[in-house]
Design a protein around this motif. Structure first.
Motif, mmCIF file in Angstrom:
data_model
loop_
_atom_site.group_PDB
_atom_site.id
_atom_site.type_symbol
_atom_site.label_atom_id
_atom_site.label_comp_id
_atom_site.label_asym_id
_atom_site.label_seq_id
_atom_site.Cartn_x
_atom_site.Cartn_y
_atom_site.Cartn_z
ATOM 1 N N UNK A 215 0.830 -1.200 0.000
ATOM 2 C CA UNK A 215 0.000 0.000 0.000
ATOM 3 C C UNK A 215 0.872 1.261 0.000
ATOM 4 N N UNK A 216 0.479 2.224 -0.803
ATOM 5 C CA UNK A 216 1.241 3.464 -0.869
ATOM 6 C C UNK A 216 2.375 3.449 -1.871
ATOM 7 N N UNK A 217 2.632 2.310 -2.490
ATOM 8 C CA UNK A 217 3.701 2.218 -3.482
ATOM 9 C C UNK A 217 3.146 2.475 -4.887
ATOM 10 N N UNK A 218 2.670 3.699 -5.077
ATOM 11 C CA UNK A 218 2.157 4.089 -6.379
ATOM 12 C C UNK A 218 0.768 3.534 -6.649
ATOM 13 N N UNK A 219 0.260 3.821 -7.847
ATOM 14 C CA UNK A 219 -1.075 3.368 -8.233
ATOM 15 C C UNK A 219 -1.173 1.846 -8.210
ATOM 16 N N UNK A 220 -0.129 1.169 -8.684
ATOM 17 C CA UNK A 220 -0.203 -0.292 -8.748
ATOM 18 C C UNK A 220 -0.128 -0.893 -7.355
ATOM 19 N N UNK A 221 0.661 -0.287 -6.460
ATOM 20 C CA UNK A 221 0.719 -0.781 -5.092
ATOM 21 C C UNK A 221 -0.624 -0.658 -4.395
ATOM 22 N N UNK A 222 -1.276 0.476 -4.573
ATOM 23 C CA UNK A 222 -2.589 0.663 -3.968
ATOM 24 C C UNK A 222 -3.613 -0.301 -4.562
ATOM 25 N N UNK A 223 -3.496 -0.551 -5.861
ATOM 26 C CA UNK A 223 -4.435 -1.482 -6.498
ATOM 27 C C UNK A 223 -4.246 -2.897 -5.961
ATOM 28 N N UNK A 224 -3.006 -3.318 -5.815
ATOM 29 C CA UNK A 224 -2.755 -4.650 -5.269
ATOM 30 C C UNK A 224 -3.252 -4.743 -3.831
ATOM 31 N N UNK A 225 -3.052 -3.690 -3.061
ATOM 32 C CA UNK A 225 -3.529 -3.696 -1.678
ATOM 33 C C UNK A 225 -5.050 -3.812 -1.617
ATOM 34 N N UNK A 226 -5.745 -3.011 -2.397
ATOM 35 C CA UNK A 226 -7.203 -3.046 -2.379
ATOM 36 C C UNK A 226 -7.720 -4.392 -2.883
ATOM 37 N N UNK A 227 -7.032 -4.965 -3.870
ATOM 38 C CA UNK A 227 -7.419 -6.288 -4.386
ATOM 39 C C UNK A 227 -7.257 -7.349 -3.305
ATOM 40 N N UNK A 228 -6.139 -7.283 -2.598
ATOM 41 C CA UNK A 228 -5.907 -8.230 -1.506
ATOM 42 C C UNK A 228 -6.943 -8.036 -0.405
ATOM 43 N N UNK A 229 -7.178 -6.797 -0.015
ATOM 44 C CA UNK A 229 -8.116 -6.506 1.071
ATOM 45 C C UNK A 229 -9.521 -7.021 0.752
ATOM 46 N N UNK A 230 -9.907 -6.944 -0.520
ATOM 47 C CA UNK A 230 -11.260 -7.334 -0.917
ATOM 48 C C UNK A 230 -11.440 -8.838 -1.061
ATOM 49 N N UNK A 231 -10.355 -9.606 -0.934
ATOM 50 C CA UNK A 231 -10.464 -11.050 -1.185
ATOM 51 C C UNK A 231 -11.220 -11.781 -0.075
ATOM 52 N N UNK A 232 -11.387 -11.135 1.087
ATOM 53 C CA UNK A 232 -12.179 -11.726 2.161
ATOM 54 C C UNK A 232 -12.658 -10.627 3.099
ATOM 55 N N UNK A 233 -13.743 -10.885 3.793
ATOM 56 C CA UNK A 233 -14.303 -9.878 4.686
ATOM 57 C C UNK A 233 -13.525 -9.778 5.994
ATOM 58 N N UNK A 234 -13.066 -10.915 6.514
ATOM 59 C CA UNK A 234 -12.411 -10.934 7.820
ATOM 60 C C UNK A 234 -10.971 -11.409 7.654
ATOM 61 N N UNK A 235 -10.022 -10.529 7.886
ATOM 62 C CA UNK A 235 -8.601 -10.867 7.757
ATOM 63 C C UNK A 235 -7.958 -11.191 9.106
ATOM 64 N N UNK A 236 -8.739 -11.245 10.165
ATOM 65 C CA UNK A 236 -8.174 -11.498 11.489
ATOM 66 C C UNK A 236 -7.557 -12.896 11.541
ATOM 67 N N UNK A 237 -6.249 -12.953 11.823
ATOM 68 C CA UNK A 237 -5.545 -14.223 11.903
ATOM 69 C C UNK A 237 -5.466 -14.980 10.601
ATOM 70 N N UNK A 238 -5.672 -14.286 9.469
ATOM 71 C CA UNK A 238 -5.744 -14.965 8.168
ATOM 72 C C UNK A 238 -4.546 -14.608 7.298
ATOM 73 N N UNK A 239 -4.189 -15.536 6.434
ATOM 74 C CA UNK A 239 -3.172 -15.289 5.426
ATOM 75 C C UNK A 239 -3.709 -15.759 4.081
ATOM 76 N N UNK A 240 -2.995 -15.418 3.022
ATOM 77 C CA UNK A 240 -3.431 -15.779 1.668
ATOM 78 C C UNK A 240 -2.220 -16.223 0.865
ATOM 79 N N UNK A 241 -2.363 -17.318 0.153
ATOM 80 C CA UNK A 241 -1.270 -17.797 -0.675
ATOM 81 C C UNK A 241 -1.204 -16.987 -1.963
#
Length: 308
Positions: A215-241
């Protein structure tokens, strides 16, 4: 269908990791299917010290995110276009197959398959074109069926199937198109197989880590962050491959993806590996150095943002 014969000595030479040199490469990706393809596309473009990216191909996929394999391909093509635009990249992208192979010897004609044939014809056994494949292998198999001679000039690096020790290999990339998967394993093309289950499944990251370093690493960094964030509703204690990045990591630094030569397995009708020591050799990745891969990616993204 007869395919050109490559001697085992030639194959072993072709399957040596391309350490310390630039290579020509294309990427075949079902970009809209999951969030890891986006990271892999960006990683490839952030690695010009190793990769001269020549094209991206949209691969078909069919699940709850698409209405058909063709719809999945079209959505992936649009997602590719969005990423390339955000990075202001001039690397072209092409539409791939709108369906899976209808039979073991029948290609699906597409822009992507034809373009791969054209680029492979300009390569050579000494300077092969690397095909980084992170989806159903339909486009690549179709290109080989359109012109079998290209197997002399390419190396396919495919994220597909599960580890050879797994009880089955019903992995999404592999089982979508059984004809194409079998062809790539059977035809003798120099193949680097990167399994999902049991090998790349630990290439995980978390929302916290992505927030800190993406996040914050340019337009593409923000896009990747938002894409990751949207992949699930609850990120508590969660990881993603983020396993698709491993195809890029393989050509960036061989020590991060230790591998061995193995005989190419067969695939049963119920999606199990069938060992066969009479078959040709492939390179088989056994482990992924998770920290090295993410450290490299995060650092390159930071440096890219500073340079634009």
């Amino acid at each position: 269908m007869p395919f050109p014969k490559i001697t085992e000595q030639e194959r072993i030479q072709r399957l040596e990791p391309p350490a310390g040199r630039k290579i020509r490469a294309v990427m075949d990706t079902d970009t809209f299917n999951e969030i890891d393809d986006q990271f892999a596309v960006v990683y490839s473009l952030l690695s010009p010290e190793r990769l001269v990216m020549e094209a991206f191909y949209a691969a078909p996929f069919y699940n709850e995110l698409s209405e058909s394999p063709g719809d999945g391909m079209e959505k992936s093509y649009r997602e590719l276009s969005k990423i390339l635009s955000l990075m202001e990249s001039e690397v072209p992208s092409y539409r791939g197959s709108d369906r899976y192979l209808p039979g073991p010897d029948t290609p699906v004609d597409s822009e992507a398959a034809r373009n791969l044939v054209e680029r492979a014809r300009t390569a050579s056994p000494e300077e092969p074109l690397y095909v980084l494949a992170i989806g159903a292998i339909t486009n690549v198999a179709s290109a080989i069926l359109l012109d079998p001679s290209i197997i002399r000039n390419i190396v396919v690096v495919w994220l597909g199937g599960h580890s050879l020790e797994s009880r089955d290999t019903k992995e999404f990339n592999l089982y979508q198109d059984l004809h194409a998967s079998r062809l790539v394993l059977d035809c003798g093309v120099p193949l680097v197989l990167i399994p999902c289950g049991g090998v790349t499944t630990h290439l995980t990251t978390t929302l916290s880590e992505v927030r800190d370093y993406v996040k914050g690493q340019g337009k593409i960094g923000d896009y990747l962050y938002e894409t990751y964030k949207a992949c699930r509703e609850d990120h508590f204690g969660a990881s993603r491959v983020i396993w698709d990045m491993t195809t890029v990591a393989y050509v960036v630094e061989e020590s991060w993806t230790p591998s061995t030569l193995q005989h190419s397995p067969r695939i049963s009708e119920d999606f199990r590996w069938i060992p066969d020591r009479s078959r040709h050799l492939i390179r088989y990745v056994e482990f992924i150095s998770r920290d090295d891969v993410f450290r490299d990616f995060f650092g390159k993204l930071r440096d890219y943002n500073r340079s634009v």
